[in-house]
Design an enzyme around this catalytic site. Structure first.
Site, PDB file in Angstrom:
ATOM      1  N   GLN A 178      26.275  25.269 126.254  1.00  0.00           N
ATOM      2  CA  GLN A 178      25.591  25.786 125.034  1.00  0.00           C
ATOM      3  C   GLN A 178      24.624  26.611 125.555  1.00  0.00           C
ATOM      4  O   GLN A 178      24.194  26.702 126.569  1.00  0.00           O
ATOM      5  CB  GLN A 178      25.167  24.626 124.065  1.00  0.00           C
ATOM      6  CG  GLN A 178      26.007  24.120 123.335  1.00  0.00           C
ATOM      7  CD  GLN A 178      25.742  22.780 122.590  1.00  0.00           C
ATOM      8  OE1 GLN A 178      24.738  22.302 122.912  1.00  0.00           O
ATOM      9  NE2 GLN A 178      26.343  22.570 121.358  1.00  0.00           N
ATOM     10  N   THR A 192      22.412  18.319 127.387  1.00  0.00           N
ATOM     11  CA  THR A 192      23.551  17.527 127.928  1.00  0.00           C
ATOM     12  C   THR A 192      24.491  17.618 126.904  1.00  0.00           C
ATOM     13  O   THR A 192      24.866  16.426 126.397  1.00  0.00           O
ATOM     14  CB  THR A 192      22.681  16.140 127.935  1.00  0.00           C
ATOM     15  OG1 THR A 192      21.749  16.125 128.779  1.00  0.00           O
ATOM     16  CG2 THR A 192      23.719  15.290 128.778  1.00  0.00           C
ATOM     17  N   HIS A 193      25.142  18.889 126.721  1.00  0.00           N
ATOM     18  CA  HIS A 193      26.035  19.099 125.812  1.00  0.00           C
ATOM     19  C   HIS A 193      27.212  19.711 126.670  1.00  0.00           C
ATOM     20  O   HIS A 193      27.681  20.768 126.303  1.00  0.00           O
ATOM     21  CB  HIS A 193      25.810  19.596 124.544  1.00  0.00           C
ATOM     22  CG  HIS A 193      25.093  19.163 123.738  1.00  0.00           C
ATOM     23  ND1 HIS A 193      24.289  19.731 122.751  1.00  0.00           N
ATOM     24  CD2 HIS A 193      24.445  17.881 123.773  1.00  0.00           C
ATOM     25  CE1 HIS A 193      23.261  18.965 122.352  1.00  0.00           C
ATOM     26  NE2 HIS A 193      23.420  17.516 122.913  1.00  0.00           N
ATOM     27  N   ASN A 194      27.715  19.051 127.704  1.00  0.00           N
ATOM     28  CA  ASN A 194      28.885  19.616 128.443  1.00  0.00           C
ATOM     29  C   ASN A 194      30.419  19.317 128.154  1.00  0.00           C
ATOM     30  O   ASN A 194      30.696  18.128 127.496  1.00  0.00           O
ATOM     31  CB  ASN A 194      28.859  19.206 129.860  1.00  0.00           C
ATOM     32  CG  ASN A 194      27.578  19.188 130.410  1.00  0.00           C
ATOM     33  OD1 ASN A 194      26.852  18.256 130.146  1.00  0.00           O
ATOM     34  ND2 ASN A 194      26.960  20.023 131.414  1.00  0.00           N
TER      35      ASN A 194
END
Lengths: 588, 242
Positions: free
Chosen positions: A348, A517-519
């Site tokens: 993101q 932490t948006h992989n």
């Protein structure tokens, strides 16, 4: 030689939100389930209790609930011409490593992703023509629809105690909610959180400018609540220690105090902690998996756990790593653009401004994980015409606070000295007077952003690290500039004493500092085995008794936090597995 | 703890320290330990039980460097006492001597490459080793430039050195200056704003500076009550509530 254990119906790798939901649902359905988790068990009572949990150094600086990069990490680079080097400590993203996973330390922001994501290529091509999408942008439709997922969103929202205000119930647009959201069957289980000054000021500014602010939906119980499974929540205390902490009040929806303890009550469920899965094993045909091989990290002993069904429920990118290590599915090759495992890794982007108002008191230590007012006018608002701006995707803008603690958060106007009396005076002067407006932006898939095995570096088990090749592309730069302009314009309309303006992220992606932490992606869902690793039920196209559950299944990343669809897809997959066990085979 | 070879000029200081301790007098640094230390509860790390700022990791040169550094960065004024009175030197010493300083959670397998800035930390050094090498290199720069180590130069010169480190203009040879500075800056801020159980932020002076209430945070009723109003706070640390 691994000790071979007795076969079970289902083995779950990783016990966070997805593993917890599946453990609960499948034991309820009478299956014998074993969950294998690399971390340890931590509880609200022993570990997340006051005062010890209120420790910024331990949880934020030292990553006490996170993946230990000494044992396993990734290598990173921006493009194929660079040599990837290990991420030697955590920075940009923070996967969890305890029972409950990242579901313990998240903030709770819970969104419903819509057909604007699930049908992204069709919608953009239909409206803007095929050439609007850049040739290297490998976005594709997901093979699922919002309507299919709606009941599962609803179920997850009730499990996780989401506080919010509906903007659209069965097509009726409701004041105070997000008017752009897709129709929901009913209201949120809990009313919105009490607004803080920063979210109120942003709400007023956005509304005055003609936008549509609403309270961000989040898994912070606005009042005491018992979920449909009987899990009891306390009311959120706005303690300011949410993101990266376990919740002492059990007010944050987390698997460790909802689905996992319910599964634990079942005699058909067994949890093995300190256990690290090194491989998912295939049978001689390669069309089925037979179970997993794991190491007890307390003594190094190796076991083989056979199972009729294997569920990968680790953190998204760790699921991809295990797929690559296990040789399941064809690895993606960015040159020939063949293969699927590792494809469409996304992240993101974002932009943020800090606004200073002399004389105001923002009390930045007083907030919930979701103390934030948001606008979706540049995100899922399809009326927002992307053509003049030339980008695919969108961004959500918010004003508020979430876990800003003093080691990391001491805002001062740009140009302030970094130490000495002047620094100290400025730190004291401005701390209470600052608020932030920030945007989180989508990242569209690109043929050159992908995951594969590193040729050089190994983890503690002697296995190759996964290699991440990622950078922001021109599409994201354009969107970031649009977001920064919007934020700065809104900020100026609020007449701050001074401000640190937002800037677009146009430099190469870096592994420090923390970003999100948006992989997502790497084993994506889709309609065609040549272009996706999983079908719409998150079932492997290659091995029909393997399901890979998590944001690894997302073909691209939206502006939203991922946990809403991660939770919904876990429930969706649970229903699919209940059908599957009656008649094993490909569900599509 | 310190097993580094001593240089000649250290011996004088070490002898002095030994005599001072043998005589029951607090060592140089500890004579300045503020009464606040006595308020630190016994529940914290054992070293806090001693009424001195005893060091577990830093050698004499490094102690002098760190004390000069934290007192320059955090000088005494009407807002807070100076850095050593806040225990920031103690915090840094324990952080370096503890798990973090020894490389806990740090991936330490080679091969070692310099890489791109965006690839993050790539040195084959634990934080403690980096600190030690960085202090030595900075002192070497100070001796070259001013004929004195960092702790002996005047405030203007110290300011110039810190600006040189923070902007990367001082060349530390094999060590990337910014990597050393980033670590130094991070530890000073941690020593000022982390919970006092870690040895710094004595008397919660860092929290009082900004009005941060610390570990006590049950704000359900306060969100509306104190919206846009100053929050009357006497901060509480973990030890106060244990």
């Amino acid at each position: 030689m691994a000790t071979r254990l007795k076969e079970v119906d289902v083995v779950i790798i990783g016990l966070g939100w997805t593993g917890g939901i599946l453990a609960k649902e499948l034991t309820d359905a009478g299956m014998k389930v074993v969950a294998i988790e690399r971390g340890e068990t931590r509880s609200t009572e022993k570990d997340y209790s006051v005062p010890n949990v209120r420790d910024e150094l331990r949880y934020v600086q030292r990553h006490d609930l996170m993946m230990n990069t000494a044992r396993d990490t990734l290598t990173v680079r921006n493009n194929r011409s660079e040599e990837a080097l290990p991420m030697r400590r955590l920075g940009s993203f923070l996967p969890g490593e305890v029972v409950g996973g990242s579901g313990v330390h998240w903030s709770g922001h819970t969104w419903r992703w819509t057909d604007m994501e699930f049908k992204v290529r069709s919608l953009y091509e239909e409206r803007y023509g095929k050439t609007f999408i850049p040739a290297d942008m490998t976005i594709q439709d997901w093979g699922i629809s919002y309507d299919e997922l709606e009941p599962y969103y609803d179920k997850f929202e009730r499990t996780a105690a989401i506080s919010g205000k509906a903007g659209n119930i069965r097509g009726e647009i409701l004041a105070g909610g997000n008017p752009f959201e897709s129709p929901r069957s009913r209201e949120y289980p809990l009313p919105p959180l009490t607004p803080i000054l920063a979210s109120q000021m942003f709400t007023d500014a956005a509304r005055n400018a003609g936008y549509h602010p609403f309270p961000r939906p989040s898994a912070n119980a606005s009042r005491a609540y018992t979920n449909p499974d009987g899990s009891k929540f306390g009311a959120c205390q706005y303690c300011g220690y949410c993101q990266r902490f376990g919740c002492e009040a059990n007010a944050k929806g987390s698997p460790h105090m909802t689905v996992i303890p319910i599964a634990m009550r079942s005699p058909d469920f067994e949890l093995r902690t300190h256990s690290w899965v090194t491989r998912v094993n295939k049978d001689s045909t390669g069309k089925k998996v037979t179970g997993v091989t794991y190491t007890n990290v307390l003594n190094g002993e190796e076991f083989e756990q056979p199972a009729a069904v294997v569920l990968m429920c680790a953190y998204a990118i760790n699921n991809v790593h295990l797929m690559l290590l296990s040789g399941i599915g064809k690895p993606y090759d960015p040159v020939s653009q063949t293969g699927v495992v590792g494809k469409n890794y996304c992240y993101q982007t974002g932009a943020a401004a800090t606004l200073f108002f002399e004389g105001r008191h923002f009390n930045p230590f007083m907030n919930a994980g979701g103390s934030n007012a948001s606008i979706d006018d540049f995100n899922i608002n399809w009326a927002f015409d992307r053509a003049p701006h030339g980008f695919v995707g969108g961004y959500v803008v918010g004003g508020g606070f979430n876990t800003v603690l003093p080691i990391g958060y001491r805002p001062v106007p740009a140009g302030t000295p970094q130490w000495g009396k002047a620094w100290k005076a400025a730190t004291a002067k401005w701390y209470q007077t600052a608020m932030q407006i920030s945007a989180s932006g989508s990242v569209m898939a690109n043929r050159n952003n992908y995951l594969d095995l590193d040729p050089t570096y190994k983890n503690a088990f002697g296995l190759p690290l996964m290699r991440m090749t990622f950078d922001y592309k021109e599409n994201e730069h354009k969107m970031g500039r649009h977001a920064a302009d919007f934020i700065n314009q809104t900020a100026k309309s609020m007449n701050p004493t001074t401000m640190n303006p937002a800037t677009a992220r146009t430099d190469p992606w870096t592994v420090v500092p923390y970003q999100s932490t948006h992989n997502t992606g790497g084993t994506i869902m889709g309609t065609n085995p040549r272009t996706s690793a999983l079908n719409k039920y998150l079932q492997s196209w290659d091995c029909h008794n393997l399901f890979v559950v998590g944001a690894n299944a997302f073909p691209h990343n939206s502006a939203y936090n991922p946990t809403g669809p991660v939770g919904a897809l876990a429930y969706w997959t649970a229903d699919a597995i209940k059908r599957y066990v009656k008649k094993p085979g490909p569900l599509v | 703890m310190s097993d580094q070879p001593m240089k000649d000029h250290d011996v004088g200081r070490r002898d002095f320290l030994r005599k001072a301790v043998a005589g029951g007098v607090a060592a140089t640094t500890t004579a300045l330990a503020p009464p606040a230390l006595a308020q630190q509860p016994a529940a914290a790390a054992p070293a806090q039980e001693a009424p001195t700022a005893a060091y577990e990791f830093l050698n004499l040169d490094e102690q002098a460097f760190v004390e000069a550094l934290v007192n320059h960065m955090i000088p005494a004024d009407g807002l807070t006492p100076k850095g050593t009175d806040l225990g920031i030197n103690v915090y840094i010493d324990r952080a370096l001597g503890g798990a973090w300083g020894k490389g806990d959670r740090l991936y330490m397998q080679g091969p070692w490459k310099i890489g791109q800035p965006g690839q993050g930390y790539q040195l084959p050094l634990t934080p403690a080793q980096l600190y030690r090498a960085g202090i030595e290199a900075t002192n070497a720069y100070c001796v070259r430039t001013y004929k004195k180590t960092f702790d002996k130069i005047d405030a203007t010169q110290r300011e110039d050195v810190l600006i040189g480190l923070s902007t990367g203009k001082i060349d530390l040879g094999a060590l990337p200056t910014r990597t050393f500075w980033t670590t130094v800056y991070q530890t000073v801020m941690e020593g000022m704003f982390a919970d006092p159980i870690y040895g710094g932020n004595r008397g919660k002076a860092g929290w009082k500076l900004i009005g941060f209430p610390g570990a006590l945070a049950v704000n359900r009723e306060n969100v509306e009550k104190y919206r846009d109003k100053p929050f009357p706070t006497d901060p509480l640390g973990i030890a106060d509530m244990s």
